[in-house]
Scaffold this motif. Structure first.
Motif, mmCIF file in Angstrom:
data_model
loop_
_atom_site.group_PDB
_atom_site.id
_atom_site.type_symbol
_atom_site.label_atom_id
_atom_site.label_comp_id
_atom_site.label_asym_id
_atom_site.label_seq_id
_atom_site.Cartn_x
_atom_site.Cartn_y
_atom_site.Cartn_z
ATOM 1 N N ASN A 133 54.777 62.458 37.220
ATOM 2 C CA ASN A 133 55.096 63.890 37.382
ATOM 3 C C ASN A 133 55.385 64.153 38.864
ATOM 4 O OD1 ASN A 133 52.627 63.855 38.602
ATOM 5 N ND2 ASN A 133 51.755 65.541 37.433
ATOM 6 N N THR A 158 63.461 73.578 45.629
ATOM 7 C CA THR A 158 62.636 73.945 44.473
ATOM 8 C C THR A 158 61.657 75.064 44.848
ATOM 9 O OG1 THR A 158 61.334 72.011 45.104
ATOM 10 C CG2 THR A 158 62.658 71.800 43.116
ATOM 11 N N GLY A 178 61.826 68.850 47.443
ATOM 12 C CA GLY A 178 60.747 69.768 47.767
ATOM 13 C C GLY A 178 61.117 71.012 48.560
ATOM 14 N N TRP A 192 58.655 51.295 41.466
ATOM 15 C CA TRP A 192 58.213 52.703 41.506
ATOM 16 C C TRP A 192 56.692 52.756 41.604
ATOM 17 C CZ3 TRP A 192 54.935 55.200 38.136
ATOM 18 C CH2 TRP A 192 54.663 56.524 38.499
ATOM 19 N N SER A 230 61.852 79.061 43.793
ATOM 20 C CA SER A 230 60.725 79.686 43.075
ATOM 21 C C SER A 230 60.334 80.985 43.775
ATOM 22 C CB SER A 230 59.492 78.784 43.060
ATOM 23 O OG SER A 230 59.811 77.534 42.552
ATOM 24 N N ALA A 253 53.522 72.192 46.748
ATOM 25 C CA ALA A 253 54.372 73.320 46.338
ATOM 26 C C ALA A 253 53.515 74.538 46.000
ATOM 27 C CB ALA A 253 55.216 72.918 45.134
ATOM 28 N N GLU A 288 52.016 76.044 49.192
ATOM 29 C CA GLU A 288 53.048 76.656 50.037
ATOM 30 C C GLU A 288 53.530 77.977 49.423
ATOM 31 O OE1 GLU A 288 56.917 74.553 51.581
ATOM 32 O OE2 GLU A 288 56.803 74.257 49.431
ATOM 33 N N GLY A 302 64.256 69.115 34.797
ATOM 34 C CA GLY A 302 63.484 68.279 35.710
ATOM 35 C C GLY A 302 64.371 67.147 36.216
HETATM 36 C C1 HEM Z 1 58.137 74.745 42.476
HETATM 37 C C2 HEM Z 1 58.389 73.594 43.069
HETATM 38 C C3 HEM Z 1 58.603 72.290 42.353
HETATM 39 C C4 HEM Z 1 58.858 72.023 41.025
HETATM 40 C C5 HEM Z 1 58.985 73.015 39.874
HETATM 41 C C6 HEM Z 1 58.985 70.581 40.896
HETATM 42 C C7 HEM Z 1 59.231 69.923 39.698
HETATM 43 C C8 HEM Z 1 59.413 68.552 39.584
HETATM 44 C C9 HEM Z 1 59.735 67.871 38.348
HETATM 45 C C10 HEM Z 1 59.903 68.543 36.989
HETATM 46 C C11 HEM Z 1 59.861 66.544 38.642
HETATM 47 C C12 HEM Z 1 60.260 65.423 37.673
HETATM 48 C C13 HEM Z 1 59.087 64.560 37.294
HETATM 49 C C14 HEM Z 1 59.424 63.606 36.166
HETATM 50 O O1 HEM Z 1 60.231 62.692 36.327
HETATM 51 O O2 HEM Z 1 58.867 63.790 35.089
HETATM 52 C C15 HEM Z 1 59.608 66.384 40.064
HETATM 53 C C16 HEM Z 1 59.631 65.177 40.733
HETATM 54 C C17 HEM Z 1 59.413 65.052 42.089
HETATM 55 N N1 HEM Z 1 59.062 66.052 42.979
HETATM 56 FE FE1 HEM Z 1 58.805 67.987 42.531
HETATM 57 N N2 HEM Z 1 58.800 70.005 42.125
HETATM 58 C C18 HEM Z 1 58.555 71.002 43.050
HETATM 59 C C19 HEM Z 1 58.274 70.856 44.397
HETATM 60 C C20 HEM Z 1 58.177 69.653 45.048
HETATM 61 C C21 HEM Z 1 57.753 69.473 46.430
HETATM 62 C C22 HEM Z 1 57.333 70.618 47.374
HETATM 63 C C23 HEM Z 1 57.842 68.145 46.711
HETATM 64 C C24 HEM Z 1 57.502 67.416 47.998
HETATM 65 C C25 HEM Z 1 56.511 67.765 48.781
HETATM 66 C C26 HEM Z 1 58.317 67.475 45.502
HETATM 67 C C27 HEM Z 1 58.554 66.114 45.396
HETATM 68 C C28 HEM Z 1 58.924 65.482 44.219
HETATM 69 C C29 HEM Z 1 59.207 64.061 44.142
HETATM 70 C C30 HEM Z 1 59.179 63.062 45.313
HETATM 71 C C31 HEM Z 1 59.509 63.778 42.801
HETATM 72 C C32 HEM Z 1 59.837 62.422 42.177
HETATM 73 C C33 HEM Z 1 58.561 61.838 41.595
HETATM 74 C C34 HEM Z 1 58.750 60.432 41.029
HETATM 75 O O3 HEM Z 1 59.843 60.037 40.686
HETATM 76 O O4 HEM Z 1 57.718 59.742 40.956
HETATM 77 N N3 HEM Z 1 58.494 68.416 44.517
HETATM 78 N N4 HEM Z 1 59.321 67.637 40.611
#
Ligand code: HEM
Length: 493
Positions: free
Chosen positions: A438, A297, A294, A119, A301, A445, A448, A372
């Motif tokens: 995180n 989510t 992405g 990772w 929202s 996001a 956008e 999450g």
């Molecule tokens: C309002 C929109 C969004 C919310 C509330 C949100 C929230 C989250 C949360 C809570 C996690 C979990 C992190 C953890 O393990 O602690 C996460 C992971 C992730 N999110 Fe988002 N997300 C949003 C939008 C997006 C967008 C637009 C993308 C891509 C461009 C994205 C890509 C990812 C990815 C790839 C992970 C995994 C990260 C990892 O495992 O290292 N997310 N997101």
């Protein structure tokens, strides 16, 4: 005889299963409700588990354990403890649970499902690629996609039809992702039910459904190996998403030049390389992660904010007036000279704090992602307060409990965007999680959502179709969606 043996084996299994749940793990083990053999505490959860677990925290405290069948699961309802786990003791909480649905399709490749040092390597590559694309390019691409969204809304408004926020906002976030990753434009007339958007959208929706509802076979140790084989051999939707990514890699390679970076895909190709199957899978898993994590989510929202704007018209007017006055004072920035601009840009964000607060308050009041993404412990660990968490425990942050915590939010059950106007940060507000793992897409996001929301508010007044407030009930899933609703658009003069 055979029946007797089966009954005997079943009894042994129940006893063994009960022992594994009732044995003492440590003298400072976490408190939690009484688990029954096999199902654990699943029998105490309804179809709104984030509410049930918030209620349970009143009895068992800020951090407690439940058994999801056999999976020892820690529920965190406090921001200070969340910080200790995900920031201070990050290395012990770096992984995702090693269950079939996490392994299926990607075999722990990509960003979301990879573990430990793998990772770390993936995160470095993706972080680097995102930083490089996060220049002017992204502002232009979001701007163009917003134009398409507003144009579709104008057509709907002038034809007297009602606006379906879920359909159009999903199309918007999907198109923005297509442009960002593949540098492809999705036209106003393309439908999410047909063509290449549908090719990806349909299997994605099935994956959401599977992940959102969860499976008992995932969390029962005895069924895991067979369940993994079932997922691999008899379900195809995850592979359809992965294969879509692979198809795009090969298409990109036809015109790929290492020194030209057209989009995120070019950067991923450059960083990972494409010589081995493993590298190809890493890229396609990353692409699938971005679409799965992405698109829905951000769209949900936006849909929830539209709902809140309808139900709180006074806030809708306040946001509109703020945008209008920001455009008058920042008029020249968009090439408008002395005349007022008719388009909001990302650079206007500083001048529209109420719009930003509206977004934050909606994410607080209606967290879209109830827990999450789950994490998992890499070893036994003792917390600062002496409590013990075993190796391979699943960790869930209860975002609903955090945002309704009176210690951190005054009148937490009231929707009040002004609460974010005067405070830069609140430790319990962490919709994108915290620490090194995180959300990688949080900046994307926020950009956008801001650009779409502010331009929608500038151009239209939103009203419900029957003049009553929209039902705010959310349905449980990977994201907490409202019941589908339609909107009357009224053109702003
Ligand atoms: C309002 C929109 C969004 C919310 C509330 C949100 C929230 C989250 C949360 C809570 C996690 C979990 C992190 C953890 O393990 O602690 C996460 C992971 C992730 N999110 Fe988002 N997300 C949003 C939008 C997006 C967008 C637009 C993308 C891509 C461009 C994205 C890509 C990812 C990815 C790839 C992970 C995994 C990260 C990892 O495992 O290292 N997310 N997101």
């Amino acid at each position: 005889m055979i029946f007797g043996i089966i009954v005997y084996l079943f009894l042994i299994y129940i006893l063994h299963n009960a022992y594994s749940k009732y044995k003492r793990l440590n003298e400072n083990q976490l408190p939690g409700p009484f688990p029954i053999p096999i199902l654990g505490n699943i029998y105490q959860l309804t179809n709104l588990p984030h509410f049930d677990l918030t209620k349970m925290s009143e009895k068992y405290g800020k951090i407690f354990r439940i058994y999801l069948a056999d999976l020892y699961t820690v529920i965190v309802c406090d921001p200070i403890i969340a910080r200790e786990l995900f920031v201070d003791k990050f290395d012990n909480f770096i992984d995702r649970p090693k269950i079939p649905s996490v392994k299926h399709g990607t075999f722990y490749h990509g960003t979301v499902a990879s573990m430990g040092d793998n990772w770390k390597n993936n995160k470095e590559i993706v972080g680097k690629a995102m930083r490089k694309t996060n220049l002017k390019h992204i502002y232009q691409l979001l701007d163009d996609q917003v134009d398409v969204l507003i144009e579709s809304m104008r057509t709907i408004e002038s034809s007297g039809e009602t606006f379906d926020p879920r359909y159009y906002l999903t199309k918007f976030t999907m198109s923005a992702m297509f442009k960002y990753i593949f540098n492809e434009d999705i036209s106003k007339d393309e439908d999410v039910h047909n063509g290449q958007l549908a090719q990806l959208m349909k299997p994605m929706q099935k994956v959401f459904k599977d992940f959102g509802t969860g499976s008992l076979f995932d969390v029962l140790e005895i069924t895991r190996p067979l369940y993994f084989l079932y997922l691999e051999w008899f379900t195809s939707h995850y592979y359809q998403v992965i294969n879509f990514g692979k198809m795009k890699i090969y298409k990109h390679l036809e015109t790929y030049k290492p020194d030209v970076q057209r989009d995120l895909m070019d950067l991923l190709i450059k960083e990972y390389g494409t010589e081995t199957d493993d590298q190809i899978l890493s890229i396609s898993a990353t692409v699938s992660d971005f679409f799965l994590a992405g698109v829905d989510t951000s769209a949900t929202s936006l849909e929830l904010i539209v709902m809140m704007l309808i139900n709180y018209p006074e806030y809708q007017e306040k946001a509109y007036n703020e945008i209008k006055s920001a455009l008058s004072s920042n008029g020249g920035g968009g090439g408008g000279g002395l005349t007022q601009r008719n388009k909001v840009l990302l650079s206007d964000r500083q001048s529209t704090p109420f719009v930003v607060s509206l977004f934050k308050e909606t994410l607080r009041y209606k967290p879209i992602s109830p827990f999450g993404l789950p994490r998992s412990t890499t070893s036994d660990i003792i917390l600062n307060n002496g409590q013990f968490i075993p190796k391979n425990a699943q960790i869930l942050i209860n975002y609903h409990a955090l945002s309704r915590n009176e210690e951190y939010f005054e009148n937490p059950n009231q929707f009040d965007p002004t609460r974010f106007l005067n405070s830069d940060s609140n430790p319990a507000f962490m919709p994108f999680s915290i620490g090194p793992r995180n959300c990688v897409g949080s900046n994307f996001a926020q950009d956008e959502i801001y650009i779409a929301l502010s331009n929608m508010i500038l151009n239209f007044k939103f009203k419900s179709i029957d003049g009553k407030p929209v039902d705010e009930t959310q349905t449980y899933g990977l994201t907490l969606k409202p019941n589908p609703f339609k909107v009357i658009l009224e053109k702003r003069k």
